[in-house]
Design a protein around this motif. Structure first.
Motif, PDB file in Angstrom:
ATOM      1  N   PRO A 149       1.068  25.195  -5.423  1.00 14.06           N
ATOM      2  CA  PRO A 149       0.845  26.624  -5.641  1.00 14.06           C
ATOM      3  C   PRO A 149       0.835  27.042  -7.113  1.00 14.06           C
ATOM      4  CG  PRO A 149       2.609  26.269  -4.036  1.00 14.06           C
ATOM      5  CD  PRO A 149       2.250  24.937  -4.606  1.00 14.06           C
ATOM      6  N   ALA A 150       1.374  26.221  -7.998  1.00 11.84           N
ATOM      7  CA  ALA A 150       1.428  26.579  -9.419  1.00 11.84           C
ATOM      8  C   ALA A 150       0.100  26.358 -10.137  1.00 11.84           C
ATOM      9  CB  ALA A 150       2.529  25.783 -10.121  1.00 11.84           C
ATOM     10  N   GLY A 151      -0.887  25.766  -9.455  1.00 17.01           N
ATOM     11  CA  GLY A 151      -2.174  25.520 -10.097  1.00 17.01           C
ATOM     12  C   GLY A 151      -3.297  25.441  -9.084  1.00 17.01           C
ATOM     13  N   THR A 152      -4.348  26.172  -9.317  1.00 15.04           N
ATOM     14  CA  THR A 152      -5.494  26.197  -8.408  1.00 15.04           C
ATOM     15  C   THR A 152      -6.153  24.825  -8.337  1.00 15.04           C
ATOM     16  OG1 THR A 152      -5.880  28.494  -9.006  1.00 15.04           O
ATOM     17  CG2 THR A 152      -7.695  27.346  -7.915  1.00 15.04           C
ATOM     18  N   GLY A 153      -6.368  24.347  -7.120  1.00 18.13           N
ATOM     19  CA  GLY A 153      -7.057  23.078  -6.917  1.00 18.13           C
ATOM     20  C   GLY A 153      -6.204  21.851  -7.186  1.00 18.13           C
ATOM     21  N   LEU A 154      -4.911  22.031  -7.396  1.00 23.44           N
ATOM     22  CA  LEU A 154      -4.021  20.894  -7.667  1.00 23.44           C
ATOM     23  C   LEU A 154      -3.212  20.545  -6.426  1.00 23.44           C
ATOM     24  CD1 LEU A 154      -2.700  21.906 -11.205  1.00 23.44           C
ATOM     25  CD2 LEU A 154      -4.504  20.265 -10.643  1.00 23.44           C
ATOM     26  N   LEU A 155      -2.829  19.276  -6.359  1.00 20.01           N
ATOM     27  CA  LEU A 155      -2.014  18.776  -5.255  1.00 20.01           C
ATOM     28  C   LEU A 155      -0.707  18.221  -5.796  1.00 20.01           C
ATOM     29  CD1 LEU A 155      -4.833  16.919  -3.296  1.00 20.01           C
ATOM     30  CD2 LEU A 155      -3.844  19.150  -2.764  1.00 20.01           C
ATOM     31  N   ARG A 156       0.264  18.051  -4.904  1.00 17.72           N
ATOM     32  CA  ARG A 156       1.560  17.508  -5.291  1.00 17.72           C
ATOM     33  C   ARG A 156       2.066  16.594  -4.174  1.00 17.72           C
ATOM     34  NH1 ARG A 156       5.980  18.643  -3.586  1.00 17.72           N
ATOM     35  NH2 ARG A 156       7.001  18.659  -5.607  1.00 17.72           N
ATOM     36  N   ALA A 157       3.007  15.705  -4.528  1.00 17.22           N
ATOM     37  CA  ALA A 157       3.630  14.818  -3.540  1.00 17.22           C
ATOM     38  C   ALA A 157       4.959  14.318  -4.092  1.00 17.22           C
ATOM     39  CB  ALA A 157       2.711  13.637  -3.223  1.00 17.22           C
ATOM     40  N   GLU A 158       5.862  13.985  -3.179  1.00 21.71           N
ATOM     41  CA  GLU A 158       7.134  13.371  -3.534  1.00 21.71           C
ATOM     42  C   GLU A 158       7.287  12.131  -2.673  1.00 21.71           C
ATOM     43  OE1 GLU A 158      10.427  16.061  -3.164  1.00 21.71           O
ATOM     44  OE2 GLU A 158       9.375  17.645  -4.257  1.00 21.71           O
ATOM     45  N   VAL A 159       7.625  11.024  -3.321  1.00 21.91           N
ATOM     46  CA  VAL A 159       7.788   9.770  -2.591  1.00 21.91           C
ATOM     47  C   VAL A 159       9.058   9.093  -3.076  1.00 21.91           C
ATOM     48  CG1 VAL A 159       6.776   7.504  -2.112  1.00 21.91           C
ATOM     49  CG2 VAL A 159       5.295   9.492  -2.362  1.00 21.91           C
ATOM     50  N   ALA A 160       9.955   8.805  -2.148  1.00 20.75           N
ATOM     51  CA  ALA A 160      11.152   8.036  -2.472  1.00 20.75           C
ATOM     52  C   ALA A 160      10.782   6.559  -2.438  1.00 20.75           C
ATOM     53  CB  ALA A 160      12.264   8.344  -1.477  1.00 20.75           C
ATOM     54  N   TRP A 161      11.372   5.776  -3.345  1.00 19.29           N
ATOM     55  CA  TRP A 161      11.070   4.352  -3.419  1.00 19.29           C
ATOM     56  C   TRP A 161      12.368   3.561  -3.511  1.00 19.29           C
ATOM     57  CZ3 TRP A 161      13.011   1.902  -7.619  1.00 19.29           C
ATOM     58  CH2 TRP A 161      13.294   2.681  -8.742  1.00 19.29           C
ATOM     59  N   GLN A 162      12.267   2.283  -3.211  1.00 17.68           N
ATOM     60  CA  GLN A 162      13.384   1.348  -3.350  1.00 17.68           C
ATOM     61  C   GLN A 162      12.835   0.046  -3.897  1.00 17.68           C
ATOM     62  OE1 GLN A 162      15.998   1.091   0.041  1.00 17.68           O
ATOM     63  NE2 GLN A 162      16.447  -1.051  -0.375  1.00 17.68           N
ATOM     64  N   GLY A 163      13.551  -0.544  -4.884  1.00 15.81           N
ATOM     65  CA  GLY A 163      13.101  -1.792  -5.477  1.00 15.81           C
ATOM     66  C   GLY A 163      14.093  -2.297  -6.500  1.00 15.81           C
ATOM     67  N   PRO A 164      13.769  -3.388  -7.184  1.00 19.23           N
ATOM     68  CA  PRO A 164      14.666  -3.946  -8.202  1.00 19.23           C
ATOM     69  C   PRO A 164      14.836  -3.014  -9.398  1.00 19.23           C
ATOM     70  CG  PRO A 164      12.916  -5.499  -7.625  1.00 19.23           C
ATOM     71  CD  PRO A 164      12.572  -4.204  -6.986  1.00 19.23           C
ATOM     72  N   GLN A 165      15.952  -3.192 -10.105  1.00 19.17           N
ATOM     73  CA  GLN A 165      16.166  -2.434 -11.333  1.00 19.17           C
ATOM     74  C   GLN A 165      14.932  -2.571 -12.222  1.00 19.17           C
ATOM     75  OE1 GLN A 165      19.645  -4.341 -12.923  1.00 19.17           O
ATOM     76  NE2 GLN A 165      21.044  -3.075 -11.740  1.00 19.17           N
ATOM     77  N   GLY A 166      14.551  -1.479 -12.857  1.00 19.06           N
ATOM     78  CA  GLY A 166      13.385  -1.480 -13.735  1.00 19.06           C
ATOM     79  C   GLY A 166      12.119  -0.989 -13.061  1.00 19.06           C
TER      80      GLY A 166
ATOM     81  N   ARG B  88       0.840  -1.198   0.000  1.00 14.63           N
ATOM     82  CA  ARG B  88       0.000   0.000   0.000  1.00 14.63           C
ATOM     83  C   ARG B  88       0.876   1.249   0.000  1.00 14.63           C
ATOM     84  NH1 ARG B  88      -2.433   3.605   3.387  1.00 14.63           N
ATOM     85  NH2 ARG B  88      -4.595   4.136   2.901  1.00 14.63           N
ATOM     86  N   ALA B  89       0.536   2.198  -0.835  1.00 14.97           N
ATOM     87  CA  ALA B  89       1.257   3.464  -0.900  1.00 14.97           C
ATOM     88  C   ALA B  89       0.367   4.572  -0.367  1.00 14.97           C
ATOM     89  CB  ALA B  89       1.668   3.771  -2.338  1.00 14.97           C
ATOM     90  N   SER B  90       0.915   5.370   0.508  1.00 16.67           N
ATOM     91  CA  SER B  90       0.193   6.503   1.060  1.00 16.67           C
ATOM     92  C   SER B  90       1.081   7.732   0.912  1.00 16.67           C
ATOM     93  CB  SER B  90      -0.134   6.245   2.532  1.00 16.67           C
ATOM     94  OG  SER B  90      -0.815   7.343   3.076  1.00 16.67           O
ATOM     95  N   PHE B  91       0.618   8.717   0.174  1.00 17.49           N
ATOM     96  CA  PHE B  91       1.403   9.909  -0.104  1.00 17.49           C
ATOM     97  C   PHE B  91       0.986  11.030   0.840  1.00 17.49           C
ATOM     98  CE2 PHE B  91       2.419   9.224  -4.902  1.00 17.49           C
ATOM     99  CZ  PHE B  91       2.668   7.887  -4.687  1.00 17.49           C
ATOM    100  N   ASP B  92       1.905  11.948   1.118  1.00 16.73           N
ATOM    101  CA  ASP B  92       1.597  13.173   1.852  1.00 16.73           C
ATOM    102  C   ASP B  92       1.319  14.256   0.811  1.00 16.73           C
ATOM    103  OD1 ASP B  92       1.962  12.137   4.435  1.00 16.73           O
ATOM    104  OD2 ASP B  92       4.125  12.442   4.312  1.00 16.73           O
ATOM    105  N   TRP B  93       0.046  14.458   0.479  1.00 18.33           N
ATOM    106  CA  TRP B  93      -0.344  15.415  -0.550  1.00 18.33           C
ATOM    107  C   TRP B  93      -0.362  16.816   0.042  1.00 18.33           C
ATOM    108  CZ3 TRP B  93      -0.478  13.735  -5.388  1.00 18.33           C
ATOM    109  CH2 TRP B  93      -0.666  12.354  -5.610  1.00 18.33           C
ATOM    110  N   THR B  94       0.188  17.758  -0.722  1.00 14.77           N
ATOM    111  CA  THR B  94       0.170  19.160  -0.319  1.00 14.77           C
ATOM    112  C   THR B  94      -0.347  19.989  -1.493  1.00 14.77           C
ATOM    113  OG1 THR B  94       2.471  19.514  -1.011  1.00 14.77           O
ATOM    114  CG2 THR B  94       2.102  18.898   1.294  1.00 14.77           C
ATOM    115  N   ASP B  95      -0.782  21.200  -1.196  1.00 23.53           N
ATOM    116  CA  ASP B  95      -1.257  22.081  -2.259  1.00 23.53           C
ATOM    117  C   ASP B  95      -0.132  22.376  -3.242  1.00 23.53           C
ATOM    118  OD1 ASP B  95      -3.820  22.268  -1.240  1.00 23.53           O
ATOM    119  OD2 ASP B  95      -3.376  24.071  -0.069  1.00 23.53           O
TER     120      ASP B  95
END
Length: 165
Positions: free
Chosen positions: A42-59, A33-40
């Protein structure tokens, strides 16, 4: 077994309605399960953004980019760091341009293959055509469209996700 690598998913802009679908798609690729921390966004009204670091196999970076590909009103980038025996990569997506992929070095710089450079040098013989071909190879149009959304995200929190299995 593939070497383990890591990267980051930058969802630069998405509507609130798309957020659970993005989390589901990423979780499906990572096997948890992935859960992101969504934030406003600012470059677009009503839009959200998130950054998530991941780790896994190549590809995994390519799988994540493919899972999000083609969704309207979603701007994102996926990075995959170089790992043993494999170059890194960056996938950029905008609604108007679609997806762009580039190989990256250990510093995150785009690596343009020799054949692309030769094709740019031979592109119509004019400086303008050579510049157009190099801009395409470097993903300049994607950078131009994403830059206001990237800048708006400075200082945003990053969450780590690990692929299971």
């Amino acid at each position: 077994m593939a070497a383990i690598t890591r990267g980051v998913i930058f969802v630069h802009s998405a509507t609130r309605a798309m957020c659970p679908h993005i989390e589901w798609a990423v979780g499906n690729v990572l096997g948890k399960r992935a859960s992101f921390d969504w934030t406003d966004q600012p470059a677009g009204t009503g839009l959200l953004r998130a950054e998530v670091a991941w780790q896994g196999p190549q590809g995994t970076g390519a799988q994540l980019a493919s899972a999000l590909r083609g969704w309207e009103h979603v701007r994102y980038e996926v990075t995959e760091d170089p790992s043993f025996g494999a170059d890194g990569g960056r996938w950029s997506h905008t609604p108007s341009l679609g997806i762009f992929h580039a190989v990256t070095d250990v510093h995150g710089n785009i690596v343009v293959p020799e054949d692309r450079i030769r094709a740019a040098l031979d592109a119509g013989g004019s400086l303008v055509e050579m510049q157009r071909a190099m801009n395409l190879a470097l993903g300049t149009a994607w950078d131009d469209e994403l830059e206001p959304f990237r800048y708006a995200g400075h200082g945003a929190p990053v969450r780590w996700l690990h692929r299971v299995g």
